[in-house]
Design an enzyme around this catalytic site. Structure first.
Site, PDB file in Angstrom:
ATOM      1  N   THR A 180       0.168  -8.905   4.337  1.00  0.00           N
ATOM      2  CA  THR A 180       0.929  -7.988   5.189  1.00  0.00           C
ATOM      3  C   THR A 180       0.206  -6.893   5.641  1.00  0.00           C
ATOM      4  O   THR A 180      -0.941  -6.299   5.206  1.00  0.00           O
ATOM      5  CB  THR A 180       1.985  -7.343   4.233  1.00  0.00           C
ATOM      6  N   GLY A 181       0.646  -6.422   6.902  1.00  0.00           N
ATOM      7  CA  GLY A 181      -0.131  -5.397   7.682  1.00  0.00           C
ATOM      8  C   GLY A 181      -0.691  -5.939   8.917  1.00  0.00           C
ATOM      9  O   GLY A 181      -0.326  -6.880   9.247  1.00  0.00           O
ATOM     10  N   THR A 187      -3.699  -6.347  10.080  1.00  0.00           N
ATOM     11  CA  THR A 187      -4.843  -7.237  10.136  1.00  0.00           C
ATOM     12  C   THR A 187      -4.256  -8.634   9.828  1.00  0.00           C
ATOM     13  O   THR A 187      -4.658  -9.606  10.461  1.00  0.00           O
ATOM     14  CB  THR A 187      -5.838  -6.823   9.138  1.00  0.00           C
ATOM     15  N   GLY A 211      -5.304  -8.442   4.400  1.00  0.00           N
ATOM     16  CA  GLY A 211      -6.025  -7.212   4.781  1.00  0.00           C
ATOM     17  C   GLY A 211      -6.279  -6.199   3.491  1.00  0.00           C
ATOM     18  O   GLY A 211      -6.031  -6.626   2.327  1.00  0.00           O
ATOM     19  N   THR A 212      -6.680  -5.080   3.796  1.00  0.00           N
ATOM     20  CA  THR A 212      -6.990  -4.183   2.685  1.00  0.00           C
ATOM     21  C   THR A 212      -7.083  -2.743   3.199  1.00  0.00           C
ATOM     22  O   THR A 212      -7.226  -2.485   4.486  1.00  0.00           O
ATOM     23  CB  THR A 212      -8.318  -4.482   1.747  1.00  0.00           C
ATOM     24  N   LYS A 257      -5.012  -1.847  -2.296  1.00  0.00           N
ATOM     25  CA  LYS A 257      -3.986  -2.256  -1.393  1.00  0.00           C
ATOM     26  C   LYS A 257      -2.755  -1.871  -1.420  1.00  0.00           C
ATOM     27  O   LYS A 257      -2.537  -1.057  -2.710  1.00  0.00           O
ATOM     28  CB  LYS A 257      -4.252  -3.898  -1.510  1.00  0.00           C
ATOM     29  N   GLY A 309      -1.140   0.064   1.060  1.00  0.00           N
ATOM     30  CA  GLY A 309      -0.759   0.937   2.073  1.00  0.00           C
ATOM     31  C   GLY A 309       0.726   0.893   2.914  1.00  0.00           C
ATOM     32  O   GLY A 309       1.486   1.401   3.412  1.00  0.00           O
ATOM     33  N   GLU A 317       1.839  -9.013  -3.000  1.00  0.00           N
ATOM     34  CA  GLU A 317       0.529  -9.573  -2.543  1.00  0.00           C
ATOM     35  C   GLU A 317      -0.288  -9.976  -3.868  1.00  0.00           C
ATOM     36  O   GLU A 317      -0.889 -10.619  -3.921  1.00  0.00           O
ATOM     37  CB  GLU A 317      -0.229  -8.268  -1.836  1.00  0.00           C
ATOM     38  N   LYS A 332     -13.181  -0.310   6.492  1.00  0.00           N
ATOM     39  CA  LYS A 332     -12.364  -0.402   5.133  1.00  0.00           C
ATOM     40  C   LYS A 332     -13.647  -0.532   4.121  1.00  0.00           C
ATOM     41  O   LYS A 332     -13.129  -0.454   3.022  1.00  0.00           O
ATOM     42  CB  LYS A 332     -11.571  -1.705   5.184  1.00  0.00           C
TER      43      LYS A 332
HETATM   44  O1  LIG Z   1      -2.009  -3.803   1.433  1.00  0.00           O
HETATM   45  C1  LIG Z   1      -1.567  -4.311   2.472  1.00  0.00           C
HETATM   46  C2  LIG Z   1      -0.101  -3.918   2.650  1.00  0.00           C
HETATM   47  O2  LIG Z   1       0.447  -3.606   1.467  1.00  0.00           O
HETATM   48  C3  LIG Z   1      -2.339  -4.280   3.834  1.00  0.00           C
HETATM   49  O3  LIG Z   1      -3.254  -5.196   3.653  1.00  0.00           O
HETATM   50  C4  LIG Z   1      -3.049  -3.048   3.876  1.00  0.00           C
HETATM   51  O4  LIG Z   1      -2.285  -1.622   3.944  1.00  0.00           O
HETATM   52  C5  LIG Z   1      -4.251  -2.946   5.200  1.00  0.00           C
HETATM   53  O5  LIG Z   1      -3.306  -2.783   6.231  1.00  0.00           O
HETATM   54  P1  LIG Z   1      -3.727  -2.750   7.657  1.00  0.00           P
HETATM   55  O6  LIG Z   1      -4.404  -4.317   7.859  1.00  0.00           O
HETATM   56  O7  LIG Z   1      -2.600  -2.398   8.774  1.00  0.00           O
HETATM   57  O8  LIG Z   1      -5.027  -1.927   7.847  1.00  0.00           O
END
Ligand SMILES: O=C(CO)[C@H](O)[C@H](O)COP(=O)(O)O
Length: 219
Positions: free
Chosen positions: A28-29, A31, A82-83, A94, A96, A103, A121
């Protein structure tokens, strides 16, 4: 490359790691969204995807990729996500986007966890990014006091409810010297569903988008 271009480069690199004829776990997110866009180009080569959030499920379906129930399969060869922060040892923060619990479930089932990220990151020590903790709503006060006892400053994520109907406390000011120990301690607080430390089950591979190309780190 811009941060978004780095995310896209990492997502493109992840496609090379997807075996033909398998179900793919998808994170999710922003990336992960780039990864979904790339995955749609090879959708005829995979047997569908397991989504780590409702938002991801919606995006996968929008790209014509079948969303598979995790309970209907016995194994998941690969999970791409992503992270918010990651170390050279591939421990992460993770959540965010608030999808940390699903996840973590998908990551637990997956044989290989591929993390895709922009170079910002990668950190020497986890903890600058506030650590998300998913909490059963009625336990909010108790959990917040217990987290304070552990040295953190919990802040309620305003106006946010997870896909599981719970709240998120974003914990500031934690010194994460031993991520595995802290992950365990937080999960032992009654009322905590899970926390955003992915240390016991970190990533297996990191594909990091750089200014020029991508860097791969393997545990
Ligand atoms: O853990 C997550 C969602 O719960 C995402 O992987 C993390 O927040 C990274 O987000 P982005 O790819 O938008 O930087």
């Amino acid at each position: 490359m811009t941060q978004d271009e780095q995310k896209r480069a990492a997502a493109q690199a992840a496609i090379q790691h997807i075996p033909t004829g398998c179900v793919v776990g998808v994170g999710t997110g922003s990336t992960a969204n780039y990864f979904i866009d790339e995955l749609s180009n090879i959708k005829h080569k995979i047997d569908g995807a397991v989504a780590s959030s409702e938002a991801t499920a919606q995006r996968l379906r929008g790209h014509g990729i079948e969303v598979i129930d995790l309970n209907s399969i016995d194994a998941l060869p690969v999970y791409v996500d992503g992270t918010d922060e990651i170390t050279e040892h591939l421990a992460m923060i993770k959540g965010g986007g608030g999808a940390l619990t699903r996840e973590k479930i998908v990551a637990a089932v997956a044989k290989k966890f591929i993390c895709i990220a922009d170079q910002g990151k990668l950190v020497p020590v986890l903890g600058k990014f506030p650590l998300p903790v998913e909490v059963i709503p009625m336990a909010r006060g108790y959990v917040a006091r217990e987290i304070t006892r552990l040295g953190g400053e919990p802040v309620l994520r305003q106006g946010f409810i997870t896909d599981n109907g719970n709240i998120i406390l974003d914990v500031h000011g934690l010194q994460i010297l031993n991520p595995v120990e802290l992950e365990t301690a937080l999960n032992q607080i009654t009322g905590v569903v899970t926390n955003g430390l992915f240390a016991k089950r970190g990533a297996d591979v990191l594909l990091l988008g750089l200014d020029t190309g991508t860097r791969t780190i393997v545990t």
